[in-house]
Scaffold this active site. Structure first.
Site, PDB file in Angstrom:
ATOM      1  N   GLY A  92       0.824  -1.094   0.204  1.00 22.70           N
ATOM      2  CA  GLY A  92      -0.052  -0.234   0.100  1.00 22.70           C
ATOM      3  C   GLY A  92       0.778   1.287   0.111  1.00 22.70           C
ATOM      4  O   GLY A  92       1.946   1.199  -0.184  1.00 22.70           O
ATOM      5  N   ASP A 210      -8.869   6.437   9.273  1.00 22.86           N
ATOM      6  CA  ASP A 210      -8.508   5.719   8.255  1.00 22.86           C
ATOM      7  C   ASP A 210      -9.210   4.379   7.981  1.00 22.86           C
ATOM      8  O   ASP A 210      -8.702   3.377   7.492  1.00 22.86           O
ATOM      9  CB  ASP A 210      -6.969   5.497   7.989  1.00 22.86           C
TER      10      ASP A 210
END
EC number: 2.7.11.1
Length: 513
Positions: A92, A210
């Site tokens: 990521g 998040d």
């Protein structure tokens, strides 16, 4: 192996770097100590806005006093076979995650190697180590330790064998079975419990910031855990309503008020949860540019469909192939719509979401059973009728009116901590914005709820409703949805009280993990 890894040899530079990180962790701990306190006991900290707060580890739970281990780069390189590609679990913006086995204990772990040029810097690394060292819950991933040799920054987590929720929702290979309805509701309830711990048990509250499907990891039995706390923020304390910060997070999951102003609240997380829950229901990505125009953004696609319950079945994930309870779908979409309210104040508290989803997850669904056997098993939440004189919703289910709910629960209580008091307070909170000439339009003060909305939808298209349809302005529809939020809160509070009354004090432990 040491020949191909020259950085294995210890050096004064590495030792100095490790000492530096430890000092930074201590300094960060100390700096937060002067202004905040993380604890599971909020009652002891509410002595006034001027009280000094200390950052301490929660005192509850078997893992409350476990400190994060420190690892050398040599140990983690050996654990991951020198970070070989076959050990790679994912990648990521913050770096790569590898599967490994610790040589000293044989434990299987996940090792996140932060990209030195990536989105997560030293500050986010320190925040994650600090947060996960202090906060422990069955629905939060466990941090085992970290490495700070030289300029290397690695985090060591417990290994979650089933990967992320994203892996089970999107771009499935042909040989992979999609998640069934019951599993989806269980995952949603567990993720909500993790968020509830951050919002309601930690003091000051922690804003996750998040929340997305790729950050929900799945263990055995699809047990969900929130991961990746690098962007977490301590929430507002005292009289403050929000914290101001630069906008971070993932496009498609950020609450609109946070994206526009940088003002972060607990309700920002509730919005992000609504997006994830909508992903679970629909099987769609939060942002999918491969879809037709107008369907790229999941929330923008769903908003007009929320207004017409006859279109709810079209929103269900096609991979479910109709194997879901119709009433459960309606209720799940109602919860998602409430979490996705544009106005942050009208979104439910995460505790109310946990109550609703715990109920939905408790309703077992057998896709092979006749439809009637899946509809009314067990006791429903208070606003769902259990008598035969119910208003039909087309699928054999129906909803109580607020008056019937009150009559079954007895006379209203006046104590400020009673369900009736809090119910009236929540209704007033939502209605206050509509009765005061807000942008959602004026209101009559009547306590409308989800039952009223569904009753109106079921009558749409009848001769009596044709003349009224022209008066259904968008402002009035927004007002209806706001009032539905209040009724959902009523439902959650009443169902929780019924469970306590039925099973005795302390029996409703599913929301207090």
């Amino acid at each position: 192996m040491s020949g191909c890894l020259p950085c294995f040899g210890s050096s004064a530079k590495d030792a100095a770097s490790k000492d530096s990180v430890k000092k930074e962790l201590s300094a960060k701990d100390g700096s937060v100590t002067q202004s905040h306190h993380i604890s599971l006991d909020k009652s002891k900290s509410r002595r006034g806005p001027e009280q000094k707060k200390e950052l301490t580890a929660p005192k509850e739970g078997p893992t409350a006093h476990i400190a994060a281990q420190t690892f050398t780069f040599r140990e983690l390189a050996a654990a991951t076979k020198n970070f070989r590609p076959e050990c790679l679990l994912g990648e990521g913006g913050f770096g790569r995650v590898y599967k490994g086995r610790l040589e000293t204990t044989g434990q299987i772990v996940a090792v996140k190697q932060l990209d030195r040029n990536g989105l997560q810097g030293n500050r986010e690394f320190l925040v994650e180590v600090l947060m996960l060292s202090l906060l422990h819950h069955p629905n939060l991933v466990n941090l085992i330790g970290y490495c700070a040799d030289g300029d290397q920054r690695l985090l060591v987590y417990e290994y979650m064998p089933l990967g992320s929720l994203e892996d089970h929702l999107h771009d499935l290979p042909p040989d992979k079975e999609p998640l069934d309805w019951s599993t989806r509701m269980t995952i949603a309830a567990g993720a909500a419990k993790g968020l509830e711990y951050l919002h309601d048990k930690a003091n000051p509250p922690v804003i996750y910031r998040d929340l997305k499907s790729s950050n929900i990891l799945l263990g055995d039995g699809y047990h969900p855990k929130l991961s990746d706390f690098g962007l977490a923020k301590l929430g507002p304390v005292g009289d403050k309503t929000h914290v101001s910060t630069r906008v971070m997070g993932t496009y498609g999951y950020c609450a609109p008020e946070y994206a526009m102003t940088g003002q972060l609240t607990l309700k920002s997380d509730v919005y992000s949860f609504g997006v994830v829950f909508l992903e679970l229901i629909t099987g769609r990505k939060a942002i999918d540019n491969a879809r037709a125009p107008g369907e790229h953004n999941l929330v923008a696609w769903a908003r007009p469909l929320f207004k017409d319950r006859r279109k709810f079945p079209k929103m269900a994930d096609p991979s479910l192939q109709g194997r879901y309870p119709m009433r459960g779908l309606y209720q799940a979409l109602a919860v998602a719509a409430m979490c996705l309210q544009e106005q942050a104040a009208t979104r439910p508290l995460i505790g109310d979401v946990v109550t609703a989803l715990t109920y939905l997850a408790s309703q077992t669904f057998d896709p092979n059973a006749p439809s009637g056997q899946n509809s009314r098993s067990g006791s429903g939440p208070p606003f769902i009728r259990t008598r035969d004189d119910r208003r039909s919703l087309g699928d054999g289910s129906s909803l109580d009116s607020p008056a019937e709910t009150r009559s079954r629960l007895g006379s209203p209580a006046t104590h400020k901590n009673s369900p009736d008091y809090r119910r009236r307070d929540m209704v007033r909170e939502v209605n206050a914005g509509s009765e005061g000439g807000s942008e959602t339009g004026g209101g009559s003060g009547r306590k409308w709820g989800l039952s009223d909305l569904e009753g109106q939808e079921s009558q749409r298209g009848s001769p009596a409703s044709v003349g009224r349809s022209s008066r259904g302005t968008p402002r009035n529809r927004d007002l209806d949805r706001e009032r539905a939020v209040a009724e959902a809160k009523v439902w959650g509070e009443n169902w929780r009280e019924r469970k306590r009354a039925t099973n005795g004090p302390g029996s409703f432990d599913s929301t207090n993990d």
